[in-house]
Design a protein around this motif. Structure first.
Motif, PDB file in Angstrom:
ATOM      1  N   ALA A 160      11.740 -34.816   1.325  1.00 20.51           N
ATOM      2  CA  ALA A 160      11.743 -36.007   2.467  1.00 20.51           C
ATOM      3  C   ALA A 160      12.978 -35.766   3.175  1.00 20.51           C
ATOM      4  CB  ALA A 160      12.174 -37.555   1.572  1.00 20.51           C
ATOM      5  N   GLN A 161      13.000 -36.210   4.380  1.00 16.45           N
ATOM      6  CA  GLN A 161      13.952 -35.856   5.439  1.00 16.45           C
ATOM      7  C   GLN A 161      14.653 -36.850   5.822  1.00 16.45           C
ATOM      8  OE1 GLN A 161      12.032 -34.041   8.721  1.00 16.45           O
ATOM      9  NE2 GLN A 161      11.762 -31.896   7.222  1.00 16.45           N
ATOM     10  N   ARG A 162      16.022 -36.594   6.228  1.00 14.52           N
ATOM     11  CA  ARG A 162      17.012 -37.446   7.019  1.00 14.52           C
ATOM     12  C   ARG A 162      17.416 -36.610   8.312  1.00 14.52           C
ATOM     13  NH1 ARG A 162      19.600 -42.060   8.827  1.00 14.52           N
ATOM     14  NH2 ARG A 162      19.292 -42.820   6.744  1.00 14.52           N
ATOM     15  N   ARG A 163      16.833 -37.074   9.368  1.00 14.57           N
ATOM     16  CA  ARG A 163      17.070 -36.600  10.466  1.00 14.57           C
ATOM     17  C   ARG A 163      18.194 -37.159  11.548  1.00 14.57           C
ATOM     18  NH1 ARG A 163      10.739 -35.827  12.362  1.00 14.57           N
ATOM     19  NH2 ARG A 163      10.271 -34.768  10.669  1.00 14.57           N
ATOM     20  N   ARG A 164      18.962 -36.180  12.087  1.00 14.55           N
ATOM     21  CA  ARG A 164      19.901 -37.091  13.186  1.00 14.55           C
ATOM     22  C   ARG A 164      20.033 -36.087  14.441  1.00 14.55           C
ATOM     23  NH1 ARG A 164      26.039 -36.743  10.912  1.00 14.55           N
ATOM     24  NH2 ARG A 164      26.031 -36.151  13.005  1.00 14.55           N
ATOM     25  N   HIS A 165      20.976 -36.670  15.302  1.00 17.64           N
ATOM     26  CA  HIS A 165      21.075 -35.806  16.343  1.00 17.64           C
ATOM     27  C   HIS A 165      21.821 -34.543  15.973  1.00 17.64           C
ATOM     28  CE1 HIS A 165      20.759 -35.378  20.497  1.00 17.64           C
ATOM     29  NE2 HIS A 165      22.156 -35.069  20.816  1.00 17.64           N
ATOM     30  N   GLY A 166      21.077 -33.391  16.143  1.00 18.32           N
ATOM     31  CA  GLY A 166      21.652 -32.163  16.047  1.00 18.32           C
ATOM     32  C   GLY A 166      21.499 -31.583  14.790  1.00 18.32           C
ATOM     33  N   ALA A 167      20.850 -32.125  13.581  1.00 18.29           N
ATOM     34  CA  ALA A 167      20.550 -31.478  12.312  1.00 18.29           C
ATOM     35  C   ALA A 167      19.661 -32.519  11.512  1.00 18.29           C
ATOM     36  CB  ALA A 167      22.024 -31.459  11.424  1.00 18.29           C
ATOM     37  N   VAL A 168      19.220 -31.803  10.520  1.00 22.42           N
ATOM     38  CA  VAL A 168      18.167 -32.256   9.528  1.00 22.42           C
ATOM     39  C   VAL A 168      18.668 -32.127   8.127  1.00 22.42           C
ATOM     40  CG1 VAL A 168      16.543 -30.292   9.611  1.00 22.42           C
ATOM     41  CG2 VAL A 168      15.671 -32.557   8.938  1.00 22.42           C
ATOM     42  N   LEU A 169      18.393 -32.941   7.172  1.00 24.97           N
ATOM     43  CA  LEU A 169      18.696 -32.799   5.873  1.00 24.97           C
ATOM     44  C   LEU A 169      17.248 -32.966   5.184  1.00 24.97           C
ATOM     45  CD1 LEU A 169      20.541 -32.404   3.194  1.00 24.97           C
ATOM     46  CD2 LEU A 169      20.571 -34.994   3.209  1.00 24.97           C
ATOM     47  N   GLN A 170      16.971 -32.171   4.281  1.00 26.40           N
ATOM     48  CA  GLN A 170      15.834 -32.114   3.543  1.00 26.40           C
ATOM     49  C   GLN A 170      16.022 -32.124   2.200  1.00 26.40           C
ATOM     50  OE1 GLN A 170      11.910 -30.315   4.954  1.00 26.40           O
ATOM     51  NE2 GLN A 170      11.543 -29.209   2.853  1.00 26.40           N
ATOM     52  N   HIS A 171      15.379 -33.040   1.404  1.00 23.89           N
ATOM     53  CA  HIS A 171      15.767 -33.102  -0.087  1.00 23.89           C
ATOM     54  C   HIS A 171      14.240 -32.884  -0.699  1.00 23.89           C
ATOM     55  CE1 HIS A 171      19.146 -36.216  -0.424  1.00 23.89           C
ATOM     56  NE2 HIS A 171      19.715 -34.982  -0.717  1.00 23.89           N
ATOM     57  N   GLY A 172      14.401 -32.260  -1.879  1.00 23.46           N
ATOM     58  CA  GLY A 172      13.124 -31.919  -2.623  1.00 23.46           C
ATOM     59  C   GLY A 172      13.315 -32.115  -3.978  1.00 23.46           C
TER      60      GLY A 172
END
Lengths: 247, 131
Positions: A160-172
């Motif tokens: 699952a992801q957290r997106r924001r301006h300029g970057a994305v974080l994906q957890h798995g």
């Protein structure tokens, strides 16, 4: 070939683990650097998806006594026990660009290839099950979204992801063995009939990821600035009831 | 509202500006392209009425099956209304993103941000380049 950081972290508490990932997300936006992090949890921990209700944990008796942390990423709850967690933070130009969604497939397709090295056959879920928000199963591994990794009909990995301006974080999370705190789930050990250690899987998986993403990993640790930022975020956010019980 | 007559933020929010009771009010929503790219929305969080926003500031969040994404205010001003039914009827965003799917109304405090927004043709070009 682009250089990216690879961090192999020892087990830590839930609030610290989430705070480090947030610091890496901020770093990705600020510095343009991508970081892949594999980590584990000091104690078995329940993580809630960002929008899940805190009260919903009452519906899952087996994990009731576990410490809890709310993730910044979406999806369902995860019992972090006998599993491998990864995070990947990367700069993006637009949070809705096609390649941001493609990150799921990058991780999941290479995971399937890595598992095949151990003789474990897995595939992507192509029959997602849609739920109304309130009716969705509490546990992530009981949900079925397109692109989840299935083995013998059981979901053994999801992201699952957290997106924001300029970057994305994906957890798995990859479910290696079934936990007594989530006994209803079937893991790789059960359906794949192979007990994998986190280290074994990381060593098989990371070179496949590097090849697919055309990056070379540089083994790294958090910078002192990231450590300091993670400590701030751990205290102010992921350790706080105002965050963990916000819904 | 006709998409051709709206203004757009590069972050995929649309803006319609009109005078209401003598003040400039921006009605803001998220575009059909954004809704399609987000896929299968399951949650949405709206701002509180009365909140003051700067242009480019986060004002809410949406969760699709796979991702939590922020929503950004294309304008500066005070939130004077939100579409409070929308989080319970997210399908409206698919059915009518430029009408019934509006998200909030903002009383403009400063109109300079409007000049930085894209027109329909420029926004379409941006979408075609990244779709």
């Amino acid at each position: 070939m682009t250089a990216a950081r690879l961090i192999l972290d020892p087990p830590a508490g839930g609030a610290w683990n989430m705070a480090v990932d947030e610091a890496l997300l901020e770093s990705a936006a600020l510095t343009g650097q991508s970081t892949l992090r594999f980590y584990a949890w000091q104690d078995a921990t329940l993580s809630l998806g960002y929008f899940q209700n805190y009260a919903a944990r009452k519906t899952h008796a087996a994990s009731h006594e576990l410490p809890l942390v709310r993730r910044a990423t979406g999806g369902g709850a995860i019992v972090h026990h006998h599993e491998l967690t990864y995070s990947f933070a990367s700069p993006i130009t637009d949070r809705l660009a096609a390649d941001v969604e493609q990150l799921y497939y990058t991780f999941h397709e290479t995971l399937i290839d890595a598992l095949s090295i151990f003789g474990i056959r897995a595939q992507l879920c192509d029959r997602p099950v849609k739920h109304d928000a309130e009716a969705a199963p509490f546990l992530c591994f009981q949900r079925r979204a397109k692109g989840d990794v299935l083995c013998g009909g059981a979901k053994i990995a999801g992201s699952a992801q957290r997106r924001r301006h300029g970057a994305v974080l994906q957890h798995g999370s990859v479910l290696l063995c079934t936990s007594p705190q989530s006994p209803e789930l079937r893991s790789i050990a059960e359906v794949g009939e192979r007990v994998l250690t986190p280290g074994e899987l990381i060593r098989a998986w990371e070179p496949l990821l590097a090849s697919k993403m055309s990056v070379s990993w540089a083994l790294a640790e958090l910078t002192s600035a990231e450590m300091a930022r993670a400590a701030e975020v751990e205290q102010a956010k992921f350790s706080a009831d105002s965050w963990n019980q916000r819904r | 509202m006709k998409p051709e007559e709206l203004l757009y933020a590069p972050t995929h929010e649309w803006v319609a500006v009109a005078k209401e009771n003598g003040v400039q009010v921006a009605t803001i929503g998220i575009t059909d392209f954004a809704v399609k790219q987000l896929t299968d929305l399951v949650y949405m969080e709206l701002p509180e009425v009365g909140r003051k926003l700067a242009a480019g500031q986060e004002f809410g969040e949406v969760e699709s099956v796979k991702a939590v994404s922020p929503l950004y205010s294309p304008v500066a001003g005070e939130v004077i209304a939100v579409n409070s039914e929308l989080p319970n009827r997210l399908e409206t965003l698919n059915d009518d993103p430029f009408g019934q799917g509006w998200v909030m109304k903002v009383k403009l405090s400063d109109e300079t941000a409007l000049s930085k927004l894209l027109d329909y043709a420029a926004y379409q070009k941006q979408c075609s380049e990244q779709g």
